[in-house]
Every structure is written in structure tokens, then in C-alpha cells.
Design a protein around this motif. Structure first.
Motif, PDB file in Angstrom:
ATOM      1  N   HIS A  82       0.851  -1.194   0.000  1.00  0.00           N
ATOM      2  CA  HIS A  82       0.000   0.000   0.000  1.00  0.00           C
ATOM      3  C   HIS A  82       0.883   1.239   0.000  1.00  0.00           C
ATOM      4  O   HIS A  82       2.111   1.139   0.107  1.00  0.00           O
ATOM      5  CB  HIS A  82      -0.984  -0.015   1.171  1.00  0.00           C
ATOM      6  CG  HIS A  82      -0.375   0.076   2.545  1.00  0.00           C
ATOM      7  ND1 HIS A  82       0.587  -0.805   2.999  1.00  0.00           N
ATOM      8  CD2 HIS A  82      -0.589   0.947   3.568  1.00  0.00           C
ATOM      9  CE1 HIS A  82       0.915  -0.484   4.245  1.00  0.00           C
ATOM     10  NE2 HIS A  82       0.233   0.578   4.609  1.00  0.00           N
TER      11      HIS A  82
ATOM     12  N   HIS B  60       1.286   3.884   1.975  1.00  0.00           N
ATOM     13  CA  HIS B  60       1.788   4.624   3.135  1.00  0.00           C
ATOM     14  C   HIS B  60       3.312   4.753   3.062  1.00  0.00           C
ATOM     15  O   HIS B  60       4.001   3.831   2.629  1.00  0.00           O
ATOM     16  CB  HIS B  60       1.369   3.936   4.438  1.00  0.00           C
ATOM     17  CG  HIS B  60      -0.098   4.099   4.722  1.00  0.00           C
ATOM     18  ND1 HIS B  60      -0.784   3.326   5.624  1.00  0.00           N
ATOM     19  CD2 HIS B  60      -1.015   4.973   4.207  1.00  0.00           C
ATOM     20  CE1 HIS B  60      -2.057   3.710   5.662  1.00  0.00           C
ATOM     21  NE2 HIS B  60      -2.212   4.706   4.810  1.00  0.00           N
TER      22      HIS B  60
ATOM     23  N   HIS C 268       6.135   2.337   3.597  1.00  0.00           N
ATOM     24  CA  HIS C 268       6.243   1.186   2.690  1.00  0.00           C
ATOM     25  C   HIS C 268       6.781   1.553   1.306  1.00  0.00           C
ATOM     26  O   HIS C 268       7.122   0.674   0.524  1.00  0.00           O
ATOM     27  CB  HIS C 268       4.885   0.487   2.566  1.00  0.00           C
ATOM     28  CG  HIS C 268       4.419  -0.059   3.874  1.00  0.00           C
ATOM     29  ND1 HIS C 268       4.534  -1.382   4.221  1.00  0.00           N
ATOM     30  CD2 HIS C 268       3.904   0.581   4.964  1.00  0.00           C
ATOM     31  CE1 HIS C 268       4.087  -1.547   5.464  1.00  0.00           C
ATOM     32  NE2 HIS C 268       3.704  -0.373   5.932  1.00  0.00           N
TER      33      HIS C 268
ATOM     34  N   HIS D 210      -7.351  -2.069   5.957  1.00  0.00           N
ATOM     35  CA  HIS D 210      -6.396  -1.061   6.446  1.00  0.00           C
ATOM     36  C   HIS D 210      -6.813   0.266   5.815  1.00  0.00           C
ATOM     37  O   HIS D 210      -7.620   0.273   4.884  1.00  0.00           O
ATOM     38  CB  HIS D 210      -4.970  -1.468   6.026  1.00  0.00           C
ATOM     39  CG  HIS D 210      -3.873  -0.630   6.606  1.00  0.00           C
ATOM     40  ND1 HIS D 210      -3.727  -0.407   7.958  1.00  0.00           N
ATOM     41  CD2 HIS D 210      -2.847   0.043   6.013  1.00  0.00           C
ATOM     42  CE1 HIS D 210      -2.669   0.361   8.156  1.00  0.00           C
ATOM     43  NE2 HIS D 210      -2.115   0.651   6.997  1.00  0.00           N
TER      44      HIS D 210
ATOM     45  N   ASP E  76      -0.011  -4.354   8.627  1.00  0.00           N
ATOM     46  CA  ASP E  76      -0.878  -3.230   8.250  1.00  0.00           C
ATOM     47  C   ASP E  76      -2.307  -3.671   7.946  1.00  0.00           C
ATOM     48  O   ASP E  76      -2.800  -3.532   6.829  1.00  0.00           O
ATOM     49  CB  ASP E  76      -0.291  -2.440   7.058  1.00  0.00           C
ATOM     50  CG  ASP E  76       1.034  -1.794   7.402  1.00  0.00           C
ATOM     51  OD1 ASP E  76       2.022  -2.526   7.508  1.00  0.00           O
ATOM     52  OD2 ASP E  76       1.056  -0.564   7.608  1.00  0.00           O
TER      53      ASP E  76
HETATM   54 ZN   LIG Z   1      -0.133   1.438   6.552  1.00  0.00          ZN
END
Ligand SMILES: [Zn+2]
Ligand SMILES: [Zn+2]
Length: 259
Positions: A57, A59, A62, A120, A142
């Protein structure tokens, strides 16, 4: 050598390495290219061995090193379309981006990767099952709660990296987190508490599991030794006291877990 290592795990950066002999793939690249090279050399590996990067994902913990790393190595990055569009809008998308459908299989040389949806607060977060011959490696961090479908996905793995993010009491009492953030983390689209992690383990522990790695551990609202002690107790209660278990840390490369 077939297996997995966590290069970095936690809210300041995540990257997991999957190895099938001379082939490497990364799941997430939340560390700089420079750090990545250093961490790989600790495992006697080289960045040129990486053949693809998969993204869970968007964020920042990451993807912070994603664009530079994939462009420098000229390797494809795989993610779903929602995540890719988000990265493009934020001008964080790498040049070589390939979309998959959640639930489909992506083959990279001799490694098969299956993304599956998890709850998430990313635009379209996934976790991964990775298959190398008959070995199944699951990487699942996550997500906010233990849905039946996630438990089902994690069954039968040989290696498991599972989130054990926070201790609920430590999070509630933590002065560094505003109320709104606490609600986010505790919510169904937040992160897994130690307790919910154990709940999942109860369902997915089986005799074929060779190594458990607990990750994305918060340094403010959890404690590495607490995570280890609580998990060990839980493993004993479940009859798996001898299972290899390791807590992945933010700044340390784990050993390479070979299966
Ligand atoms: Zn996350
Ligand atoms: Zn994260």
C-alpha cells in the motif's frame, strides 16, 4: 536457499526480502536505496539480484525508497491500480509500474506472488502469499482486525511474517499519540494489537509452520521484549512452544530464515 528476511520493520520503514536461490524480490521499499544496499550486504546479497518489488500500500513507511530503488535497478514494481494511481498523483510512482488484480497470481521467474485484500486505511491495501515450489511464505502487516478471509489466506504457510503492532493499554496511555490517531490505530482499518495477532495465530498455527516473525512493532506503544514474551506464552498455550519465533526490529536486519 529459499526463505525470507525482514530488512526493516516498523512505522519508520518496511521492507521484506524473499529469496529463491539467486532470485530476490522485495515486498515494500520503505527504506532508502543506500540503506537497502547496506542491509543486503549484511546478508551477503547484492541489490542486482532483485528482480521485482511488490507494494502492499501507499503509506510512506512502505514506499519511501520505492521510486529511486526501482528506477536505479530498473526492475518492475507491482501493485494494484488504486495504489498505483495514488502514487502517480503524488509523483511517487516508479517508471516501471505493473498493475495486478487483488487475488490474482503474478509470476516472477520461479516465484509466484498472490496479493490479497486486507482491512487497512490505505486506498487498497494488500498482504501477500508467496509460493516458491512447494513453500508458502506469508507477509501480513498493516491491517486492523482478524477477518475470516485473512485467517483463511494465512493457513498452511511455512514462514509467516505477521504484525504485532501495539499493546492496547500502552497505546491508550501513550502521551505521544493524539486521540484521533489512537482511534485510527485501534480501528478496524488500523493496525493489529498483540492480542489480535495471537488470535490469528491460534487459527493459523500448524505443524508445517517452520518460523514465525512478528513485525511492524511500534516503538512507542509496544516493546520488543513484551512482544516476544507474550507471543512465547501464547505459543506454549497452543502447544507450539518450540516453534522458531523472532521479533523483527526497525533498525536491524533479521537473520535469513531458510526453509
Ligand atoms: Zn499502513
Ligand atoms: Zn506500515
Amino acid at each position: 536457499m529459499i526463505g525470507m528476511a525482514s530488512l526493516s520493520s516498523g512505522s519508520k520503514g518496511n521492507s521484506t526480502l524473499i529469496r529463491n536461490n539467486d532470485e530476490l524480490i522485495l515486498i515494500d521499499c520503505g527504506i532508502s536505496f543506500k540503506k537497502l544496499k547496506g542491509k543486503l550486504s549484511e546478508l551477503d546479497l547484492h541489490e542486482e539480484m532483485i528482480s521485482a518489488i511488490f507494494v502492499t500500500h501507499e503509506h510512506v513507511d512502505h514506499v519511501s525508497g520505492l521510486r529511486v530503488t526501482s528506477n536505479k535497478l530498473n526492475v518492475p514494481v507491482y501493485c494494484n491500480q488504486n495504489t498505483g494511481m495514488f502514487l502517480k498523483r503524488k509523483e511517487r510512482a516508479p517508471e516501471n509500474l505493473t498493475y495486478f488484480e487483488n487475488g490474482s497470481t503474478v509470476n516472477v521467474n520461479h516465484i509466484s506472488v498472490e496479493p490479497f485484500s486486507v482491512p487497512h486505511d490505505g486506498v487498497d491495501t494488500v498482504a501477500y502469499n508467496v509460493y516458491l515450489n512447494n513453500i508458502k511464505i506469508s507477509v501480513a502487516t498493516d491491517f486492523g482486525f482478524a477477518s475470516q478471509s485473512v485467517k483463511q489466506q494465512l493457513k498452511g504457510c511455512d514462514l509467516l511474517l505477521l504484525e504485532s503492532n501495539h499493546d492496547v493499554k500502552m497505546l491508550q496511555e501513550c502521551p505521544k499519540r493524539p486521540w484521533k490517531i489512537k482511534q485510527r490505530i485501534l480501528g478496524r482499518h488500523g493496525h493489529l494489537s498483540n492480542d489480535v495477532c495471537h488470535d490469528i495465530l491460534t487459527d493459523v498455527l500448524h505443524d508445517g509452520l517452520k518460523q514465525l516473525v512478528l513485525g511492524h512493532v511500534s516503538q512507542d506503544t509496544n516493546d520488543y521484549s513484551l512482544v516476544k514474551d507474550l507471543a512465547q506464552k501464547h505459543l506454549e498455550q497452543c502447544g507450539y512452544a518450540d516453534l522458531g519465533m523472532h521479533v523483527a526490529k526497525q533498525d536491524e536486519v533479521t537473520p535469513f530464515f531458510n526453509v
